[in-house]
Scaffold this motif. Structure first.
Motif, PDB file in Angstrom:
ATOM      1  N   PHE A   1      56.318  25.661  52.275  1.00  0.00           N
ATOM      2  CA  PHE A   1      56.255  26.470  50.924  1.00  0.00           C
ATOM      3  C   PHE A   1      54.711  26.705  50.394  1.00  0.00           C
ATOM      4  N   HIS A   2      54.541  27.848  50.082  1.00  0.00           N
ATOM      5  CA  HIS A   2      53.292  28.131  49.600  1.00  0.00           C
ATOM      6  C   HIS A   2      53.211  28.673  48.195  1.00  0.00           C
ATOM      7  N   TYR A   3      52.361  28.252  47.396  1.00  0.00           N
ATOM      8  CA  TYR A   3      52.219  28.876  46.041  1.00  0.00           C
ATOM      9  C   TYR A   3      50.844  29.233  45.601  1.00  0.00           C
ATOM     10  N   PRO A   4      50.526  30.397  46.169  1.00  0.00           N
ATOM     11  CA  PRO A   4      49.043  30.978  46.112  1.00  0.00           C
ATOM     12  C   PRO A   4      48.453  31.092  44.613  1.00  0.00           C
ATOM     13  N   LEU A   5      49.620  31.259  43.671  1.00  0.00           N
ATOM     14  CA  LEU A   5      49.140  31.431  42.318  1.00  0.00           C
ATOM     15  C   LEU A   5      49.071  29.990  41.453  1.00  0.00           C
ATOM     16  N   SER A   6      49.606  28.977  42.117  1.00  0.00           N
ATOM     17  CA  SER A   6      49.617  27.568  41.424  1.00  0.00           C
ATOM     18  C   SER A   6      48.548  27.098  40.768  1.00  0.00           C
ATOM     19  N   ASP A   7      47.372  27.650  40.999  1.00  0.00           N
ATOM     20  CA  ASP A   7      45.899  27.215  40.287  1.00  0.00           C
ATOM     21  C   ASP A   7      45.672  27.766  39.212  1.00  0.00           C
ATOM     22  N   CYS A   8      46.462  28.802  38.935  1.00  0.00           N
ATOM     23  CA  CYS A   8      46.039  30.073  37.621  1.00  0.00           C
ATOM     24  C   CYS A   8      46.739  29.276  36.316  1.00  0.00           C
ATOM     25  N   LYS A   9      45.856  29.438  35.349  1.00  0.00           N
ATOM     26  CA  LYS A   9      46.247  28.663  34.131  1.00  0.00           C
ATOM     27  C   LYS A   9      46.973  29.764  33.047  1.00  0.00           C
ATOM     28  N   GLY A  10      47.308  31.102  33.612  1.00  0.00           N
ATOM     29  CA  GLY A  10      48.210  31.859  32.990  1.00  0.00           C
ATOM     30  C   GLY A  10      48.343  33.146  33.547  1.00  0.00           C
ATOM     31  N   ILE A  11      49.292  34.073  32.965  1.00  0.00           N
ATOM     32  CA  ILE A  11      49.625  35.048  33.733  1.00  0.00           C
ATOM     33  C   ILE A  11      48.624  36.170  33.966  1.00  0.00           C
ATOM     34  N   GLY A  12      47.549  36.247  33.179  1.00  0.00           N
ATOM     35  CA  GLY A  12      46.451  36.975  33.106  1.00  0.00           C
ATOM     36  C   GLY A  12      45.630  36.638  34.323  1.00  0.00           C
ATOM     37  N   PHE A  13      45.323  35.529  34.516  1.00  0.00           N
ATOM     38  CA  PHE A  13      44.731  34.978  35.822  1.00  0.00           C
ATOM     39  C   PHE A  13      45.654  35.212  37.016  1.00  0.00           C
ATOM     40  N   MET A  14      46.945  35.035  37.120  1.00  0.00           N
ATOM     41  CA  MET A  14      47.826  35.468  38.143  1.00  0.00           C
ATOM     42  C   MET A  14      47.351  36.735  38.446  1.00  0.00           C
ATOM     43  N   GLN A  15      47.680  37.489  37.508  1.00  0.00           N
ATOM     44  CA  GLN A  15      47.696  39.296  37.656  1.00  0.00           C
ATOM     45  C   GLN A  15      46.333  39.616  38.431  1.00  0.00           C
ATOM     46  N   GLN A  16      45.251  38.935  37.763  1.00  0.00           N
ATOM     47  CA  GLN A  16      43.855  39.244  38.393  1.00  0.00           C
ATOM     48  C   GLN A  16      43.536  38.737  39.759  1.00  0.00           C
ATOM     49  N   LYS A  17      44.285  37.791  40.207  1.00  0.00           N
ATOM     50  CA  LYS A  17      44.246  37.331  41.504  1.00  0.00           C
ATOM     51  C   LYS A  17      45.042  38.296  42.313  1.00  0.00           C
ATOM     52  N   LEU A  18      46.170  38.629  42.069  1.00  0.00           N
ATOM     53  CA  LEU A  18      46.909  39.346  42.767  1.00  0.00           C
ATOM     54  C   LEU A  18      46.223  40.844  42.988  1.00  0.00           C
ATOM     55  N   LYS A  19      45.699  41.388  41.793  1.00  0.00           N
ATOM     56  CA  LYS A  19      45.014  42.693  41.990  1.00  0.00           C
ATOM     57  C   LYS A  19      43.798  42.616  42.789  1.00  0.00           C
ATOM     58  N   GLN A  20      43.012  41.525  42.922  1.00  0.00           N
ATOM     59  CA  GLN A  20      41.866  41.422  43.929  1.00  0.00           C
ATOM     60  C   GLN A  20      42.232  41.454  45.118  1.00  0.00           C
ATOM     61  N   ALA A  21      43.442  40.608  45.490  1.00  0.00           N
ATOM     62  CA  ALA A  21      43.753  40.346  46.781  1.00  0.00           C
ATOM     63  C   ALA A  21      44.211  41.953  47.245  1.00  0.00           C
ATOM     64  N   ILE A  22      45.238  42.640  46.534  1.00  0.00           N
ATOM     65  CA  ILE A  22      45.674  43.857  46.799  1.00  0.00           C
ATOM     66  C   ILE A  22      44.293  44.716  47.379  1.00  0.00           C
ATOM     67  N   ASP A  23      43.500  44.734  46.158  1.00  0.00           N
ATOM     68  CA  ASP A  23      42.337  45.696  46.258  1.00  0.00           C
ATOM     69  C   ASP A  23      41.517  45.415  47.593  1.00  0.00           C
ATOM     70  N   PHE A  24      41.227  44.197  47.728  1.00  0.00           N
ATOM     71  CA  PHE A  24      40.316  43.859  49.044  1.00  0.00           C
ATOM     72  C   PHE A  24      41.257  43.710  50.355  1.00  0.00           C
ATOM     73  N   GLY A  25      42.550  43.688  50.304  1.00  0.00           N
ATOM     74  CA  GLY A  25      43.285  43.739  51.463  1.00  0.00           C
ATOM     75  C   GLY A  25      43.277  42.167  52.152  1.00  0.00           C
ATOM     76  N   GLN A  26      43.184  41.135  51.228  1.00  0.00           N
ATOM     77  CA  GLN A  26      43.154  39.892  51.633  1.00  0.00           C
ATOM     78  C   GLN A  26      44.267  39.002  50.901  1.00  0.00           C
ATOM     79  N   GLU A  27      44.876  38.338  51.853  1.00  0.00           N
ATOM     80  CA  GLU A  27      45.939  37.435  51.273  1.00  0.00           C
ATOM     81  C   GLU A  27      45.314  36.370  50.400  1.00  0.00           C
ATOM     82  N   ILE A  28      45.983  35.918  49.644  1.00  0.00           N
ATOM     83  CA  ILE A  28      45.544  34.683  48.463  1.00  0.00           C
ATOM     84  C   ILE A  28      45.723  33.333  49.674  1.00  0.00           C
ATOM     85  N   GLN A  29      44.611  32.722  49.502  1.00  0.00           N
ATOM     86  CA  GLN A  29      44.421  31.381  50.386  1.00  0.00           C
ATOM     87  C   GLN A  29      44.770  30.268  49.233  1.00  0.00           C
ATOM     88  N   GLU A  30      45.840  29.525  49.528  1.00  0.00           N
ATOM     89  CA  GLU A  30      45.971  28.207  48.686  1.00  0.00           C
ATOM     90  C   GLU A  30      44.948  27.196  48.684  1.00  0.00           C
TER      91      GLU A  30
END
Length: 153
Positions: free
Chosen positions: A124-153
């Motif tokens: 199991f992998h939870y790449p958004l588990s360190d985020c403190k809220g939905i806004g941080f999760m959205q930001q992390k996802l957007k950056q990963a998409i924009d930079f073409g790089q999967e989020i590392q745990e």
């Protein structure tokens, strides 16, 4: 190695904007910002992904959602809430159990469901588990998409 991404459905649905929409595919049913970012992430980095709905269980992108509903995993006693056993049956029917890695995008409330359904040797992998809220999760996802790089745990 078979990997699958599990994304949460979301409260905002297409019927909120188009009440007469009728049945739609799962990938078009959920229209919230977080869901849309999760879906874009899943499409970019995974060959296989599913949406986890409290009412409908595991939905492949082309599965149909018949209409509006309001059921979430926080509604513990809701009569339409999917049980662990129902989710396990669905996972078998949809050939989801034979996976090596599951990446869950979403909050902690989804973990017990995923971990109880996939009890085999799955990692199991939870790449958004360190985020403190939905806004941080959205930001992390957007950056990963924009930079073409999967989020590392």
């Amino acid at each position: 190695m078979r990997r699958i991404c599990v994304i949460p459905c979301g409260t905002k649905k297409v019927w909120d904007k188009e009440p007469s929409a009728g049945a739609v595919s799962a990938e078009k049913a959920y229209i919230g910002v977080f869901h849309r970012l999760c879906q874009a992430y899943a499409k970019k980095f995974f060959d296989e992904w599913v949406i986890l709905s409290a009412k409908h269980g595991f939905l492949r992108p082309n599965d149909f959602v018949p209409g509006p509903y309001n059921v979430s995993f926080s509604m513990k006693k809701h009569p339409e809430l999917m049980t662990i056993n129902q989710l396990k049956e669905q996972a078998v029917e949809k050939n989801l159990l034979d996976v090596d890695d599951i990446v869950l995008l979403g909050g902690k409330k989804f973990r017990p469901y995923i971990e109880q359904v996939f009890t085999n040797k799955t990692a199991f992998h939870y790449p958004l588990s360190d985020c403190k809220g939905i806004g941080f999760m959205q930001q992390k996802l957007k950056q990963a998409i924009d930079f073409g790089q999967e989020i590392q745990e």
